[in-house]
Write an enzyme that holds these catalytic residues in place. Sequence first.
Site, PDB file in Angstrom:
ATOM      1  N   LYS A  53       0.516  -7.786  12.523  1.00 18.65           N
ATOM      2  CA  LYS A  53       0.445  -6.349  12.822  1.00 18.65           C
ATOM      3  C   LYS A  53      -0.794  -5.997  13.628  1.00 18.65           C
ATOM      4  O   LYS A  53      -0.717  -5.231  14.578  1.00 18.65           O
ATOM      5  CB  LYS A  53       0.432  -5.521  11.532  1.00 18.65           C
TER       6      LYS A  53
ATOM      7  N   TRP B 268       5.024  -6.031  -2.211  1.00 21.13           N
ATOM      8  CA  TRP B 268       5.893  -6.355  -1.087  1.00 21.13           C
ATOM      9  C   TRP B 268       6.954  -7.355  -1.583  1.00 21.13           C
ATOM     10  O   TRP B 268       6.599  -8.352  -2.228  1.00 21.13           O
ATOM     11  CB  TRP B 268       5.019  -6.976   0.007  1.00 21.13           C
TER      12      TRP B 268
ATOM     13  N   ASP C  50      -4.056 -10.904  -0.265  1.00 21.80           N
ATOM     14  CA  ASP C  50      -3.115 -10.903   0.856  1.00 21.80           C
ATOM     15  C   ASP C  50      -3.540  -9.752   1.770  1.00 21.80           C
ATOM     16  O   ASP C  50      -3.473  -8.588   1.368  1.00 21.80           O
ATOM     17  CB  ASP C  50      -1.695 -10.682   0.314  1.00 21.80           C
TER      18      ASP C  50
ATOM     19  N   ALA D  19      -2.796  -8.119   5.382  1.00 14.67           N
ATOM     20  CA  ALA D  19      -1.876  -8.158   6.520  1.00 14.67           C
ATOM     21  C   ALA D  19      -2.047  -6.948   7.441  1.00 14.67           C
ATOM     22  O   ALA D  19      -1.320  -6.835   8.433  1.00 14.67           O
ATOM     23  CB  ALA D  19      -0.428  -8.230   6.011  1.00 14.67           C
TER      24      ALA D  19
END
Length: 398
Positions: free
Chosen positions: A243, A127, A208, A210
């Site tokens: 999200k 990302w 990470d 998400a």
Amino acid sequence: MFETLTPAQPDKILALIDLFREDPRTRKVDLGIGVYKDAAGRTPVFGAIREAERRLLADQESKSYLGPVGDVGFTRAIVKLLFGPSADTSRIRACQTPGGMGALRTLLQLLHRAKPEATIWTPQPSWPGHAGLIAATGLATRSYAYFDAETHDVRFDAMIASLKTAAPGDIVLLHGCCHNPTGADLDLAQWGELADVLTDRALLPFIDIAYQGLGEGLEQDAAGLRSVFAQVPEMVVAASCSKNFGVYRDRVGAAVIVGRTSGQSEIAAAQLLGAARSLYSMPPDHGAAAVRIVLSDAGLRGDWEAELEGMRRRMVSLRLGFAEALQRQSNSTHFAFVARQRGMFSRIGATADQVYRLRKEHAIYLVEDGRINVAGLPEQRLDEVARAFVTVLGKPPA
Ligand SMILES: Cc1ncc(COP(=O)(O)O)c(C=O)c1O
């Protein structure tokens, strides 16, 4: 003063929002920015969050400071969501942060303080937000092999070979699930093998996460993280609720530390709060309080899980439908990877020039690296969109 500055590079993903908004073509399709969209193209507020906010407004008696650690009921609930309800949390410490980005930034600052000479390894590709955050902390960075643009799968052997060249004490950034931008994830056996390499070579996993709940399911999406936790002596986790709770603009996330001992975790957590204090002082309360209310009320939690599962299933079915439409339009199984991958994103294999043509000639918006947000695909027009892709990308071999 400001005459010394040169114009900043615009954020390419955010710039797409304006371009899309200004496009007058009614059949335009937005596969750009990474937000979930329902069949009507909306990014809805979860019903459970709306109800939690109603309760919060009715019951909140003070807006006094909570301190840099934020809402401890929220962080306790997030730790359970990540590590499982029966995990031994004695070595785990967490603090609430402004979104996943806030978690990444504070953890990076902490790691820089703990070991300024460490290199952080990121997947190739990753990302784009990671690079900017790492640069801001001054840690050296290198990338490890991850995605095979030909097969659209993880290059697992190459990944392990890259990581075996890392020095002890280096940090390895991993996407917990739903890899952004490729949608290609490790399977559980690969997570286990990876955890062995991390342990043997004394590398620090930095996960990470998400998109928990938007790939294979809430538990399944945390399985990799949990298998690493079961094996390694130390790790850190940056979690985002943007999200999976739909609270993007409320900025809700958590930074989590697992130390070798409870005492080391305590010291690291205190330093983490110091980093938070110097960066943004304290996280915003509202969204995290709403998430805490949802996770601590059986009824609201059930509603949230059902809505999240509905979103996940919609994306899986869009993936299947789009892969089939691409097969029909191209007479080839080349695009089967779209159905195989998970989460919001896939890399479709378009060059920057083809991305530009898709926008100009077909009003289809995607990120310059060829990333598509599958949640933006129009359910009723999958063949039309697939035809545009095949026209611009060219027919793949049968
Ligand atoms: C992989 C990854 N990490 C972190 C984030 C940051 O999320 P947040 O909006 O909560 O800061 C994102 C957002 O797109 C992401 O895709």
